[in-house]
Structures are given as structure tokens and as C-alpha cells.
Design a protein around this motif. Structure first.
Motif, short mmCIF file in Angstrom:
data_model
loop_
_atom_site.label_atom_id
_atom_site.label_comp_id
_atom_site.label_asym_id
_atom_site.label_seq_id
_atom_site.Cartn_x
_atom_site.Cartn_y
_atom_site.Cartn_z
N ARG A 184 -1.05 1.27 17.55
CA ARG A 184 0.11 1.78 18.39
C ARG A 184 -0.73 2.78 19.33
O ARG A 184 -0.03 3.56 19.90
CB ARG A 184 1.28 2.23 17.74
CG ARG A 184 2.06 1.14 17.00
CD ARG A 184 2.64 0.17 18.07
NE ARG A 184 3.40 -0.84 17.37
CZ ARG A 184 3.11 -2.03 17.42
NH1 ARG A 184 1.70 -2.52 17.72
NH2 ARG A 184 3.73 -3.03 16.57
N GLN A 218 -2.66 4.83 22.03
CA GLN A 218 -2.78 4.64 23.46
C GLN A 218 -3.96 5.38 23.74
O GLN A 218 -5.01 4.71 24.37
CB GLN A 218 -1.80 5.15 24.32
CG GLN A 218 -0.69 4.53 24.26
CD GLN A 218 -0.54 3.38 24.68
OE1 GLN A 218 -0.81 2.87 25.74
NE2 GLN A 218 0.00 2.14 23.94
N ILE A 264 1.91 5.36 0.55
CA ILE A 264 1.34 6.46 1.06
C ILE A 264 0.92 7.72 -0.06
O ILE A 264 0.21 8.18 0.34
CB ILE A 264 2.37 6.86 2.05
CG1 ILE A 264 2.16 7.98 2.93
CG2 ILE A 264 3.76 7.34 1.35
CD1 ILE A 264 1.36 7.49 4.14
N TYR A 270 -5.85 1.03 8.97
CA TYR A 270 -4.84 0.76 9.90
C TYR A 270 -4.05 1.73 10.42
O TYR A 270 -3.30 1.70 11.38
CB TYR A 270 -3.88 -0.39 9.35
CG TYR A 270 -4.59 -1.79 9.14
CD1 TYR A 270 -4.69 -2.67 10.29
CD2 TYR A 270 -5.14 -2.26 8.04
CE1 TYR A 270 -5.39 -3.64 10.20
CE2 TYR A 270 -5.80 -3.52 7.99
CZ TYR A 270 -5.89 -4.37 8.77
OH TYR A 270 -6.36 -5.52 8.77
N ASP A 271 -4.17 2.81 9.78
CA ASP A 271 -3.42 4.13 10.19
C ASP A 271 -4.21 5.24 10.06
O ASP A 271 -4.99 5.52 9.20
CB ASP A 271 -2.07 4.15 9.71
CG ASP A 271 -2.16 3.73 8.22
OD1 ASP A 271 -2.87 4.18 7.56
OD2 ASP A 271 -1.06 3.11 8.08
N PRO A 317 0.75 -1.19 -0.05
CA PRO A 317 -0.05 -0.07 -0.09
C PRO A 317 0.69 1.42 0.18
O PRO A 317 1.87 1.46 0.91
CB PRO A 317 -0.49 -0.13 1.46
CG PRO A 317 -0.52 -1.31 1.85
CD PRO A 317 0.59 -2.20 1.12
N ALA A 320 2.51 5.61 22.56
CA ALA A 320 3.44 5.50 23.86
C ALA A 320 4.65 6.00 23.44
O ALA A 320 5.59 6.27 24.55
CB ALA A 320 3.57 3.92 23.94
N GLY A 321 4.79 6.72 22.31
CA GLY A 321 6.12 7.07 22.04
C GLY A 321 6.54 8.58 22.81
O GLY A 321 5.72 8.88 23.14
N ILE A 364 4.91 14.44 6.73
CA ILE A 364 3.86 13.66 6.79
C ILE A 364 3.97 12.48 7.72
O ILE A 364 5.07 11.74 7.84
CB ILE A 364 3.91 12.77 5.38
CG1 ILE A 364 3.64 13.80 4.33
CG2 ILE A 364 2.41 11.80 5.29
CD1 ILE A 364 3.89 12.79 2.79
N ILE A 365 3.33 12.52 8.70
CA ILE A 365 3.25 11.47 9.95
C ILE A 365 2.31 10.43 9.74
O ILE A 365 1.26 10.83 9.69
CB ILE A 365 3.26 12.23 11.35
CG1 ILE A 365 3.98 13.41 11.50
CG2 ILE A 365 3.43 11.33 12.41
CD1 ILE A 365 3.72 14.47 12.37
N THR A 366 2.71 9.33 9.93
CA THR A 366 1.66 8.10 10.00
C THR A 366 1.79 7.44 11.52
O THR A 366 2.76 6.89 11.49
CB THR A 366 1.74 7.40 8.84
OG1 THR A 366 1.94 7.84 7.77
CG2 THR A 366 1.02 6.23 8.86
N VAL A 367 0.54 7.27 11.97
CA VAL A 367 0.45 6.38 13.20
C VAL A 367 -0.26 5.18 13.02
O VAL A 367 -1.50 5.37 12.69
CB VAL A 367 0.21 7.29 14.33
CG1 VAL A 367 -0.14 6.30 15.58
CG2 VAL A 367 1.00 8.35 14.63
N PRO A 368 0.29 4.03 13.26
CA PRO A 368 -0.83 2.85 13.14
C PRO A 368 -1.60 2.76 14.38
O PRO A 368 -1.25 3.17 15.33
CB PRO A 368 0.56 1.71 13.28
CG PRO A 368 1.58 2.27 12.98
CD PRO A 368 1.63 3.62 13.22
N GLY A 400 7.64 12.83 19.66
CA GLY A 400 7.73 12.88 18.27
C GLY A 400 6.66 12.24 17.25
O GLY A 400 6.44 12.58 16.29
N SER A 401 5.96 11.17 17.96
CA SER A 401 5.04 10.26 17.33
C SER A 401 3.51 10.57 17.56
O SER A 401 2.65 9.87 17.07
CB SER A 401 5.26 8.89 17.29
OG SER A 401 5.13 8.35 18.65
#
Lengths: 172, 501
Positions: A115, A117, A16, A95-96, A14, A140-141, A108-112, A144-145
Motif C-alpha cells: 500500500r 506509494q 504482531i 510484507y509490512d 502471524p 494513499a490514505g 503501533i502502526i503497521t503499513v503493508p 492517518g496512515s
């Protein structure tokens, strides 16, 4: 043993770049404008304050130069923030969550979703009046994330919030 | 304390009162130190301020001590813990009662620590840590060692067995000491450290001292002496040069010594013990620490070495876990490892890691341009400062600075690389040090693609990969490459249903 290990063709994954990112609500531009204007008037106020505080000739003579300089910087900053507004885009995949922003530094930030919280929807006074809200997504990061998607339509934000919450809870 | 079953709420060892008392006393003194000094000195000099006499001050001090002691005793009495089912329960608080419950499965770390006082009265403190923030830490400050070890075992046993297959007893395989540092290697480690930090520390310290005592020095009329001395004849110039050289050599020696002593104190008797599933680290001179590393809790591994260390075969392995505060983070360093020991340990902590897996790729040469730009900015600041302070002659520092900057750029680029394999991301970086960052792909928390407006026409982007413990950057690669990695990492994380912790 039922185990297969198929080769992964990276070009088939897939992509982005294929995702159609949605722009955030146009009304958020108003908030940006108001915020910026408030900020600039503070700064200009401070410059005027300096005029009365510093009595040195060097400063007094060149005051208008300084003033114009500050105004030019403010205008440039304002134009950049308006242009950068167009870069604020987001998307939710199965999924994200994806969020893109920034004119000078585009990211461009992607968070699954697996992950994440917790999700938080926050609305300032101004945002409530315009029917907007900010969606904050915490992982949980370290910072940054974490994501904070500003200027979503209230219903849209609620929908995403529910979707993510359901997914996150379903995983546990 | 004979009970070694934690099913009933129990208190810590009675010696805990001493530890709590000492701890509270120290924090109290720290808080009011300045006040004490100012007040005390002025009173003893004038014999009295208003109606306060020295005897009253002493009495007040005793009263404060007694209060702290009473608080310590109350704290001790109200501190009870036990293990019920799979949860650790703790009740604390004198007036505000707190009840903390931690599920075993959420425990990230159990440390056993022993500071100087605890070493004297022969107790240890047990610290239980979750991945939450600092507030969720629990510390039991005084237990005798066997109890502490048992508690640790109880806390860990269930926690590990829930996530894996029913495990055979740890006792089956005698835990063996895998690595024990020798004083010689510690010495080498201290010697070959990056001394810039110690140097800076000492420099700022002495500079601070100097500015503190400036007025004092002035009073000594040092200036007149100096002026007397600076009647320029050749002998005094020579003397001046010699003093300067001595000062520089002295500072360098002190920073060497400082590094070595620091290394010794922190890593004294460093020992790595291998258990069935976990790895235990013991170390410390004044503050003895013992901690267990569970592979599933590890987010990143960072390996550092440098040219000199490589020559001596010294490698440092730091283990990064989620949300561990900076002070604690230092405890997770294992220094002075041989290459083979290092590889073995890395393999133990993250299984199936292979250095040669995956293709080694390098950032674009654009990297050098950015470093050069950075150095240019840095250089102009230095030049500006030295021009402003010392005048035009100071420009000679450029003869030192420019070659150093060139070396910096060269090494920064040379040492930068990245490797993406099936399950791991390896990123190399460093200038003086050589740093290798390893992370498991399924522990990634988020991925970020960064591109500045200047990089866009050149089609260059950077990739930031975040785990729960830190973010690492793959700098300045082609955008296409960055996107491919981006997609691959996301695919990996999202297609496998693996927990990050």
C-alpha cells in the motif's frame, strides 16, 4: 476449478506481538534533547519578556511563582520525552513496516508494503552530523496512515528505503 | 461542434468564452469587493478624489471588463484536449504552456456539472478527477451535452475494461433509473435532519450581524427605549417572556426552513441510474451534477439515519473515494433511500456484502466511562461559563444538562458496535444519528493500535483502520481482541494480491 477455501485459525496468523521491535538509534536522544532545550529556552525567554511588558503589580509580585511553574512543566515534559524515547521502535517484515511510539498514548502502526506509494529519506542539518536520517513512508490514505520513522542510522534507513522501493516497484 | 471523435485536439464549445469570462469576473469581484465598495462610495460621495472623477472610474471598470474578456478569449483559444491511445491529453496556458496527460486507468471520477449560467446557455462542464490532490483536477467548462456524455463514456470505457474481463457493451442492458426521489420524501428528509447544525449556523450568523451593527443600534438610542420599557411591572415582564418565546420559535422555524430549502436545492430531482458496472447519480437545482460511481474506486460507505428518519424509512448513503475534497464529498450523498433500495445499492457498490455476516461485538463498558468523563469536562466548562456570565442562578441549566448528558452516554454506547467478517469491516456509531461505516478489507491502507497509559492496566485498546478516504476507529476493546483483529486484517491485506483502487 482449482479453488480451495481453507479455514483460518486466527491464532495461527502471524502475530504482531511476536515481532521483535528494534529501538531507534541512541544518538537521536541528543537531537531530542537539543530540540527540547531550544524550545524551553524560547518559552522561558517569552516568560521573561512578559515580565518587562506587563507592569501590573499582581503579575510582578508573583513572577517567580509563574517562572517556577513554567520550569516544573518544562522538566516534566522533558522527562516524559526522554522516557518516551524508549518507546520509539520499528520493524520491517516481509510484507509490512511497523512503527511504535508514545508513552502516554502508545500506538503501533503497521503499513503493508503493497500500500506504500513512495518512500522518502530526509536528513536535517543536525541529523547529518550525527549520521541519522528520517524515513518517511507515504500511503494513499489521509495523514492517518503515513509513517515517519525518526532517528534511524543513515545506512539502516537507506537499506530500508531500498528494500521498500524494490518491493513497491516489483509489485507494479 | 460536430466532431465527436476525440482523436484530434479540439477546443470546447465557443460558449466556453462566456463561462470562463463569467467565472473570472466573479473571482475578480470576490477578490476586490471590499476595495470596490470603499473606493466607489467615497468617490461618488465627494465627486472626486484628487484628479479621479466618476467618469474615469467607469472607464477603468470598462477597461477591466475588457481585459477579463480578452483573457477569457485567450484562455479559450489555448485550451485544447484530445484522447490518444489510453491517455487524455490537455493543453492549456496563455503564456506558460501546460500539457497534462492522464492515463485513463488513473481516472477516478468524471463529473458532468451544470451551474446556473451553464443551464441558461445550455452547456455542461466536465470535470475529470484523479486520486491525486486538488491540483490535478481538470475542468472543461463548456461542452454541449451529447459531446460531454460521449467524452465521459470514452474515458470510462477503456478504464473499466482494462481491469476486468472484456465487457459486453454497456448498451446491451438499457440503463435503468433505479431510484428517483419524490418531493414528499425530500421534504421529510429536510424536516428530519439534525437541526443543530442549521441552528448553530443561523445563530452565529445573526450574532455576527448583531455585533456588526452594534454601533449602529447604539446610535438609534435603543438603550434609552429599552430602559424606558424595563420599568418593571408585570405586564412588561409578560411581554418580555412572550418576545423571547417568539424569538426562539422563530429561530427554530427558520432553521427548519433552512434545512428543508438546503435539502431541496442540493438534492432536487435526485436520480440514481443503474448501469452495467457503474451507478450514476444525477441531482441539483442550481448546480446540476451527474457523476458515476465505479465500485473499484470506492473506499468507504457510510450509512446515516436517525430515529425519526428510520420511522419514515429514510437512509442516507455517502460514498467515500480517495482524496476527494470536502466540497465534492457532499455530492456523493444519496439521500432518502428506502431500506431495500439501500441494501440493493450497497450490494451493487460492494459485492457480496451481507449485513448479517460476521459476529457483532461491542466495545467494553469502559467506553461509557470515557464518554462520562468527556461530558464532565464539557459540563464543567458550561457551568463555569454560565457562572461567570450570569451568576449563581444559572446553575439550573444542570437540570437540563445532566439528563441530556446521561442520554448521550447511554446512546453513544448503545449504538457502538463492530463486525469483522471475511471481507468487510462494519462499524456502528453515533448519538443522535445512527451511523454505519462499511469498508472492504483489501482497501485498508494501514492499521494502528492505540493505548493510553491509563488503559494499559485495564488491558483496553482502540484500533484505528485507515483507508484512502478516511480512518475509522473501533474504540475501547480488550487488547487481546484488538491484536487478533490487527493480525487478521494485516494477514488479509498482505496475503491477497488485490489492488486498493
Amino acid at each position: 476449478m482449482n479453488f480451495t477455501n481453507p479455514q483460518i485459525q486466527t491464532e495461527d496468523l502471524p502475530n504482531i506481538e511476536d515481532v521483535v521491535l528494534k529501538p531507534i538509534s541512541k544518538s537521536y536522544l541528543k537531537i531530542i534533547t537539543l530540540n527540547r532545550l531550544a524550545f524551553y529556552s524560547l518559552i522561558l525567554g517569552a516568560v521573561f519578556g512578559l515580565k518587562y511588558l506587563i507592569k501590573e503589580d499582581g503579575f510582578q509580585d508573583n513572577f517567580w511563582l509563574v517562572f517556577i511553574g513554567v520550569i516544573v512543566i518544562c522538566i516534566a515534559n522533558f522527562i516524559i520525552s526522554i522516557l518516551a524515547f524508549k518507546k520509539r521502535k520499528y520493524a520491517v517484515r516481509g510484507y509490512d513496516v511497523i512503527y511504535a511510539k508514545g508513552l502516554i498514548i502508545h500506538s503501533i502502526i503497521t503499513v503493508p508494503i503493497s500500500r506504500i506509494q513512495h518512500v522518502e529519506e530526509s536528513r536535517s542539518w543536525l541529523a547529518r552530523h550525527l549520521g541519522l536520517s528520517t524515513l518517511k513512508i507515504f500511503t494513499a490514505g489521509e495523514a492517518g496512515s503515513d509513517l515517519s520513522i525518526k532517528g534511524l542510522q543513515h545506512l539502516e534507513a537507506k537499506g530500508i528505503n531500498d528494500f521498500i522501493s524494490a518491493k513497491v516497484n516489483g509489485n507494479n | 461542434m460536430e466532431i465527436t471523435d476525440f482523436s484530434q485536439p479540439i477546443r470546447q464549445s465557443t460558449k466556453g468564452i462566456i463561462v470562463i469570462f463569467a467565472f473570472n469576473l466573479v473571482t475578480f469581484i470576490k477578490k476586490f469587493f471590499v476595495l470596490f465598495i470603499a473606493f466607489g462610495v467615497s468617490i461618488f460621495r465627494n465627486k472626486s478624489i484628487g484628479n479621479i472623477t466618476p467618469t474615469m472610474v467607469v472607464l477603468a471598470l470598462i477597461a477591466v471588463l475588457i481585459t477579463i474578456l480578452i483573457i477569457a478569449i485567450l484562455k479559450y483559444l489555448n485550451f485544447k484536449f484530445h484522447i490518444h491511445n489510453d491517455d487524455f491529453h490537455l493543453a492549456t496556458g496563455i503564456i506558460n504552456k501546460d500539457n497534462t496527460i492522464i492515463p485513463k486507468s488513473k481516472i477516478q471520477n468524471v463529473y458532468i456539472k451544470q451551474n446556473f449560467l451553464q443551464q441558461i446557455i445550455n452547456v455542461v462542464s466536465v470535470k475529470i478527477e484523479t486520486a491525486g490532490d486538488k491540483k490535478s483536477e481538470i475542468e472543461i467548462s463548456a461542452l454541449d451535452k451529447p459531446t460531454a456524455l460521449l467524452l465521459k463514456k470514452k474515458l470510462f470505457n477503456r478504464a473499466t475494461s482494462t481491469s476486468g474481463e472484456p465487457e459486453p457493451k454497456d448498451a446491451l442492458k438499457e440503463p435503468e433509473v433505479f431510484f428517483k426521489v419524490t418531493p414528499k420524501r425530500l421534504f421529510l428528509e429536510g424536516l428530519s435532519q439534525n437541526h443543530f447544525k442549521s441552528f448553530l449556523l443561523i445563530f452565529t450568523f445573526s450574532f455576527g450581524l448583531y455585533s456588526e451593527f452594534k454601533d449602529f443600534l447604539k446610535e438609534l438610542e435603543l438603550e434609552k427605549h429599552v430602559e424606558g420599557m424595563v420599568e418593571l411591572d408585570e405586564a412588561t415582564i409578560l411581554r418580555l417572556i412572550i418576545t423571547n418565546v417568539i424569538i426562539v420559535v422563530g429561530v427554530v422555524l427558520i432553521s427548519f426552513l433552512f434545512s428543508i430549502v438546503k435539502t431541496f436545492i442540493i438534492n432536487f430531482n435526485l436520480e440514481v441510474v443503474e448501469h452495467q458496472k457503474t451507478v450514476e447519480i444525477n441531482k441539483g437545482l442550481f448546480n446540476k451534477v451527474s457523476l458515476s460511481l465505479t465500485p473499484s474506486r470506492i473506499q468507504n460507505l457510510v450509512i446515516t439515519t436517525n430515529r425519526i428518519k428510520q420511522y419514515f424509512g429514510l437512509h442516507t448513503l455517502s460514498v467515500k473515494q480517495a482524496m476527494v475534497n470536502v466540497k465534492q464529498q457532499k455530492n456523493f450523498n444519496i439521500v432518502a433511500l428506502e431500506k431495500e433500495q439501500l441494501n440493493y445499492l450497497v450490494n451493487k457498490l460492494i459485492s457480496n456484502y451481507n449485513e448479517n455476516q460476521g459476529e457483532l461485538a461491542k466495545p467494553k463498558p469502559y467506553y461509557m466511562r470515557i464518554s462520562a468523563l468527556e461530558m464532565l469536562v464539557f459540563g464543567s466548562v458550561i457551568n463555569g461559563l454560565s457562572l461567570a456570565i450570569f451568576g449563581i442562578e444559572m446553575l439550573w441549566i444542570n437540570t437540563v444538562f445532566i439528563p441530556l448528558a446521561a442520554l448521550y452516554i447511554y446512546f453513544a454506547y448503545k449504538k457502538a458496535y463492530y463486525k469483522i467478517s471475511e471481507n468487510f469491516v462494519t462499524i456502528g456509531s453515533g448519538v443522535i444519528d445512527t451511523t454505519t461505516n462499511i469498508l472492504e478489507i483489501h482497501k485498508i491502507q494501514g492499521v494502528k493500535l492505540k493505548q493510553t497509559i491509563f488503559q494499559k492496566p485495564r488491558d483496553i485498546a482502540s484500533l484505528v483502520i485507515s483507508t484512502a478516504s478516511k480512518s475509522v476507529t473501533i474504540p475501547y476493546i480488550s487488547k487481546q481482541e484488538a491484536l487478533t483483529i490487527y493480525n487478521f486484517l494485516l494477514y488479509k491485506v498482505e496475503s491477497q494480491d488485490r489492488d486498493w483502487m
